[in-house]
Design a protein around this motif. Structure first.
Motif, PDB file in Angstrom:
ATOM      1  N   PRO A 185      -2.056   5.297  -2.103  1.00 28.74           N
ATOM      2  CA  PRO A 185      -2.694   4.506  -1.276  1.00 28.74           C
ATOM      3  C   PRO A 185      -1.492   4.493   0.183  1.00 28.74           C
ATOM      4  O   PRO A 185      -2.714   5.132   0.743  1.00 28.74           O
ATOM      5  CB  PRO A 185      -2.844   3.156  -1.829  1.00 28.74           C
ATOM      6  N   LEU A 186      -0.838   4.286   0.877  1.00 29.75           N
ATOM      7  CA  LEU A 186       0.255   4.521   1.897  1.00 29.75           C
ATOM      8  C   LEU A 186       0.152   5.995   2.512  1.00 29.75           C
ATOM      9  O   LEU A 186       0.105   5.637   3.904  1.00 29.75           O
ATOM     10  CB  LEU A 186       1.128   4.300   1.939  1.00 29.75           C
ATOM     11  N   LEU A 187       0.119   6.861   2.217  1.00 31.49           N
ATOM     12  CA  LEU A 187       0.235   8.078   2.773  1.00 31.49           C
ATOM     13  C   LEU A 187      -1.445   8.476   2.792  1.00 31.49           C
ATOM     14  O   LEU A 187      -1.428   9.077   3.583  1.00 31.49           O
ATOM     15  CB  LEU A 187       0.484   9.101   1.214  1.00 31.49           C
ATOM     16  N   ALA A 188      -2.361   8.339   2.139  1.00 34.96           N
ATOM     17  CA  ALA A 188      -3.960   8.232   2.573  1.00 34.96           C
ATOM     18  C   ALA A 188      -3.687   7.720   4.085  1.00 34.96           C
ATOM     19  O   ALA A 188      -4.104   7.280   4.376  1.00 34.96           O
ATOM     20  CB  ALA A 188      -4.595   7.812   1.444  1.00 34.96           C
ATOM     21  N   PHE A 189      -4.062   6.330   3.742  1.00 33.68           N
ATOM     22  CA  PHE A 189      -3.881   5.706   4.989  1.00 33.68           C
ATOM     23  C   PHE A 189      -2.915   6.371   6.689  1.00 33.68           C
ATOM     24  O   PHE A 189      -3.762   6.919   7.231  1.00 33.68           O
ATOM     25  CB  PHE A 189      -3.153   4.240   4.618  1.00 33.68           C
ATOM     26  N   ALA A 190      -2.275   6.964   5.702  1.00 36.51           N
ATOM     27  CA  ALA A 190      -1.492   7.731   7.401  1.00 36.51           C
ATOM     28  C   ALA A 190      -1.895   8.699   6.932  1.00 36.51           C
ATOM     29  O   ALA A 190      -1.561   9.810   8.274  1.00 36.51           O
ATOM     30  CB  ALA A 190       0.238   7.834   6.414  1.00 36.51           C
TER      31      ALA A 190
ATOM     32  N   ASP B  96       4.931  -2.737  13.751  1.00 45.97           N
ATOM     33  CA  ASP B  96       6.501  -1.937  13.062  1.00 45.97           C
ATOM     34  C   ASP B  96       5.649  -1.235  11.525  1.00 45.97           C
ATOM     35  O   ASP B  96       4.533  -1.848  10.689  1.00 45.97           O
ATOM     36  CB  ASP B  96       7.650  -2.645  12.863  1.00 45.97           C
ATOM     37  N   PHE B  97       6.525  -0.713  10.791  1.00 45.98           N
ATOM     38  CA  PHE B  97       6.180   0.275   9.836  1.00 45.98           C
ATOM     39  C   PHE B  97       5.838  -1.174   9.225  1.00 45.98           C
ATOM     40  O   PHE B  97       4.662  -1.034   7.889  1.00 45.98           O
ATOM     41  CB  PHE B  97       7.148   0.721   9.170  1.00 45.98           C
ATOM     42  N   HIS B  98       7.070  -2.248   9.333  1.00 46.35           N
ATOM     43  CA  HIS B  98       6.313  -3.262   6.995  1.00 46.35           C
ATOM     44  C   HIS B  98       5.177  -4.305   7.778  1.00 46.35           C
ATOM     45  O   HIS B  98       4.772  -3.669   6.187  1.00 46.35           O
ATOM     46  CB  HIS B  98       7.880  -4.014   7.236  1.00 46.35           C
ATOM     47  N   SER B  99       4.784  -4.193   8.345  1.00 46.56           N
ATOM     48  CA  SER B  99       3.831  -5.012   9.021  1.00 46.56           C
ATOM     49  C   SER B  99       2.895  -4.209   8.848  1.00 46.56           C
ATOM     50  O   SER B  99       1.720  -4.489   7.906  1.00 46.56           O
ATOM     51  CB  SER B  99       3.526  -5.504  10.657  1.00 46.56           C
ATOM     52  N   TRP B 100       2.357  -2.571   8.784  1.00 43.64           N
ATOM     53  CA  TRP B 100       1.463  -1.759   8.794  1.00 43.64           C
ATOM     54  C   TRP B 100       0.768  -1.608   7.233  1.00 43.64           C
ATOM     55  O   TRP B 100       0.469  -1.680   6.751  1.00 43.64           O
ATOM     56  CB  TRP B 100       1.535  -0.724   9.722  1.00 43.64           C
ATOM     57  N   ALA B 101       2.617  -1.241   6.133  1.00 45.41           N
ATOM     58  CA  ALA B 101       2.569  -0.960   5.158  1.00 45.41           C
ATOM     59  C   ALA B 101       1.815  -2.004   3.853  1.00 45.41           C
ATOM     60  O   ALA B 101       0.935  -2.652   3.299  1.00 45.41           O
ATOM     61  CB  ALA B 101       3.615  -0.422   4.297  1.00 45.41           C
ATOM     62  N   SER B 102       2.294  -3.434   4.982  1.00 45.64           N
ATOM     63  CA  SER B 102       2.189  -4.878   3.713  1.00 45.64           C
ATOM     64  C   SER B 102       0.165  -4.869   4.598  1.00 45.64           C
ATOM     65  O   SER B 102      -0.276  -5.236   3.416  1.00 45.64           O
ATOM     66  CB  SER B 102       2.787  -6.509   4.838  1.00 45.64           C
ATOM     67  N   HIS B 103       0.076  -4.512   5.220  1.00 43.06           N
ATOM     68  CA  HIS B 103      -1.487  -4.680   5.660  1.00 43.06           C
ATOM     69  C   HIS B 103      -2.494  -3.930   4.915  1.00 43.06           C
ATOM     70  O   HIS B 103      -3.210  -4.256   4.183  1.00 43.06           O
ATOM     71  CB  HIS B 103      -2.064  -4.350   7.388  1.00 43.06           C
ATOM     72  N   CYS B 104      -1.748  -2.371   5.100  1.00 49.49           N
ATOM     73  CA  CYS B 104      -2.653  -1.967   4.333  1.00 49.49           C
ATOM     74  C   CYS B 104      -2.552  -1.912   2.260  1.00 49.49           C
ATOM     75  O   CYS B 104      -3.329  -1.869   1.938  1.00 49.49           O
ATOM     76  CB  CYS B 104      -1.288  -0.417   4.060  1.00 49.49           C
ATOM     77  N   GLN B 105      -1.405  -2.416   1.767  1.00 54.26           N
ATOM     78  CA  GLN B 105      -0.790  -3.096   0.698  1.00 54.26           C
ATOM     79  C   GLN B 105      -2.442  -4.060   0.451  1.00 54.26           C
ATOM     80  O   GLN B 105      -2.788  -3.747  -0.774  1.00 54.26           O
ATOM     81  CB  GLN B 105       0.408  -3.583   0.166  1.00 54.26           C
TER      82      GLN B 105
ATOM     83  N   ARG C 204       2.926   7.165  11.776  1.00 58.56           N
ATOM     84  CA  ARG C 204       2.575   6.680  10.665  1.00 58.56           C
ATOM     85  C   ARG C 204       3.648   7.661   8.701  1.00 58.56           C
ATOM     86  O   ARG C 204       3.792   7.129   8.044  1.00 58.56           O
ATOM     87  CB  ARG C 204       1.549   6.142   9.527  1.00 58.56           C
ATOM     88  N   LEU C 205       3.059   9.174   9.523  1.00 59.47           N
ATOM     89  CA  LEU C 205       3.325   9.883   8.035  1.00 59.47           C
ATOM     90  C   LEU C 205       4.539   9.948   8.122  1.00 59.47           C
ATOM     91  O   LEU C 205       5.181   9.474   6.940  1.00 59.47           O
ATOM     92  CB  LEU C 205       2.733  10.981   7.957  1.00 59.47           C
ATOM     93  N   ARG C 206       5.388   9.851   8.891  1.00 62.08           N
ATOM     94  CA  ARG C 206       7.077   9.862   8.891  1.00 62.08           C
ATOM     95  C   ARG C 206       7.274   8.757   8.397  1.00 62.08           C
ATOM     96  O   ARG C 206       8.835   9.150   7.702  1.00 62.08           O
ATOM     97  CB  ARG C 206       6.923  10.099  10.233  1.00 62.08           C
ATOM     98  N   GLN C 207       6.690   7.427   8.721  1.00 62.53           N
ATOM     99  CA  GLN C 207       8.274   6.208   8.501  1.00 62.53           C
ATOM    100  C   GLN C 207       7.301   6.113   6.675  1.00 62.53           C
ATOM    101  O   GLN C 207       8.259   5.890   6.405  1.00 62.53           O
ATOM    102  CB  GLN C 207       7.064   5.166   8.873  1.00 62.53           C
ATOM    103  N   VAL C 208       6.185   7.156   6.471  1.00 63.24           N
ATOM    104  CA  VAL C 208       5.834   6.559   4.744  1.00 63.24           C
ATOM    105  C   VAL C 208       6.814   7.220   4.141  1.00 63.24           C
ATOM    106  O   VAL C 208       7.812   6.913   2.848  1.00 63.24           O
ATOM    107  CB  VAL C 208       4.671   6.993   4.364  1.00 63.24           C
TER     108      VAL C 208
END
Lengths: 297, 297
Positions: free
Chosen positions: B51-56, B4-13, B284-288
């Motif tokens: 950074p989240l945008l770059a990851f996505a 899910d998005f929040h786990s993914w974002a948290s991992h990227c962070q 991911r881009l859609r989610q960010v």
């Protein structure tokens, strides 16, 4: 026949001035005030010591002049940005630079802040926008070298160390540490970036040249301290005697004028010895070194 | 199954935080105060939107995560430097950022100035020190893109335009010009640098993605203005209501809250339409994008 040093230097200074003029955004370009301040802070003044070193180093490696202009301009932009920020009230609080009001006096503090910021950015833009070497990887290495020379472990770090120690007594090694960072790193980058515009030198030669650059980087600062202690504001083009007034540690305050002068001469001797190994190709580097040590303004 | 998005974002962070922690000089490294201030200003806070945008974007082009971390960190360092300088007394004169005292309050103005300077330099150092693409020329292009996005015709130019117009009435196109530069350029760079870590997209796709990035860059600012107008200092983590207090032109002051919210939604719709052309790869881009438009703090 080789043209004399002053004609050569004057030619290089014109090349750099014209190139910077062409690459700095015009004053008709929005935001106008920022672009005016950037041009004000960079154009029409300065000895362009760092570009001259890049040109002289480029002659040694027989690099294409069109490439060396770009790296010389990039190093000069880093230097110019550091002056603009260094003059601000929270740093040296200086009102005069190159015989003109400093950027934050002529414009305002916020503009000076953004001017320095944007000049730094432009330096990296220049280094990335056209081929400066035969091998693109070397070009990435040059960008890395300029970044390291400018950042917290280079020039900006030296300025921070300087600020941390105003009013304190420094040992000679501490003073040397400060200057190797504050002015030495960028001078070294000017020489090495100039040389790297061509791949003609081998690793041993590059190492020797790097050592040469360290010597003159330090010599440059020793002479700067001597000039500040000896010169008047009129000949210096910036407020003279500020170092003593601010109780800043300098080579003169630690060693005295006579010893500081002897150190500058020793560093020049070391630099010359290295250059002699390169023969006639190093003539311009020899001349620029001479110019740095013996400059009077 | 996709996390899910929040786990993914948290991992990227976490990835970005750890990488920045490893690349920022340690506080035992001289000059210590500067390195403390750099770490203070970058680590332990922030949503890391860029950074989240770059990851996505990197996920869309199936780029190597180890490369995307570096470009995400570089963009974040530029963002962090701009905040440090923006908070200074000669600019926005703010005392609170991410719920903590701003850099010049916690340290001092000179240190804040050098901190911003050094964070900018470190961004370019990161982009030049290892292979971030299969093709070195593309990497030079990425450095150029970040420089242009940050400089006087990008982010810094937008800040200068902003300062020049405090207290003045801006037209909507002028406001848009300001934000396209002030925040939009760096957001666009985050997306494009993330994508460029792999060569898998063609020119048409890159153009579409660039248009997407422009839409969300603008949406981000509209939402920022809405948040400033609506939020309290506690939820925002920085001083709220400063825009109105400083009589700064914002989307809210020009259009009103209702129209500004409609604009944000329209921009999101445009962005979504572009992403739909990329299918599942753009999840991911859609989610960010969703995260940016609907964020509450």
């Amino acid at each position: 026949m080789t043209v004399d040093f002053h004609s050569w230097a004057s030619h290089c200074q014109t090349l750099i001035e014209n190139f910077l003029d062409s690459r700095l955004p015009g004053t008709d370009c929005v935001p106008r005030r920022l672009h005016q301040a950037m041009r004000y802070s960079v154009l029409g003044g300065g000895k362009r010591v760092r570009p001259l070193l890049a040109f002289a180093a480029g002659e040694l490696s027989q690099a294409d002049v069109d490439r060396v202009i770009v790296v010389g301009a990039a190093v000069e932009l880093i230097h110019a940005y550091s002056l603009v920020h260094d003059d601000m009230p929270c740093m040296d609080d200086d009102v005069l630079r190159r015989g003109k009001p400093t950027c934050h006096i002529e414009f305002d503090e916020a503009t000076a802040l953004l001017t320095g910021d944007s000049l730094q950015t432009l330096a990296f833009e220049l280094l990335s926008e056209k081929n400066l070497t035969d091998d693109t990887k070397t070009q990435l290495g040059m960008i890395k070298q300029l970044a390291r020379a400018s950042g917290s472990k280079g020039m900006a770090g030296g300025q921070a160390f300087d600020l941390d120690n105003v009013g304190k007594t420094l040992t000679l090694p501490e003073l040397e540490f400060m200057h190797i960072h504050k002015t030495g790193a960028l001078i070294r980058a000017a020489v090495m970036l100039g040389v790297h515009c061509s791949n003609s030198l081998n690793d041993t030669q590059l190492e020797k040249l790097d050592h040469f650059a360290k010597c003159i980087g330090l010599a440059f600062q020793v002479v700067d301290d001597l000039l500040d202690a000896e010169a008047t504001t009129a000949t210096l083009g910036k407020t003279a005697g500020k170092d003593a007034e601010n109780n800043k540690p300098t080579y003169v305050s630690i060693m005295g004028i006579r010893e500081a002068r002897a150190l500058a001469e020793k560093l020049q001797h070391d630099a010359d010895r290295i250059l002699n190994e390169f023969g006639d190709g190093a003539i311009r580097l020899r001349q620029v070194t001479d110019f740095i040590i013996k400059r009077k303004f």
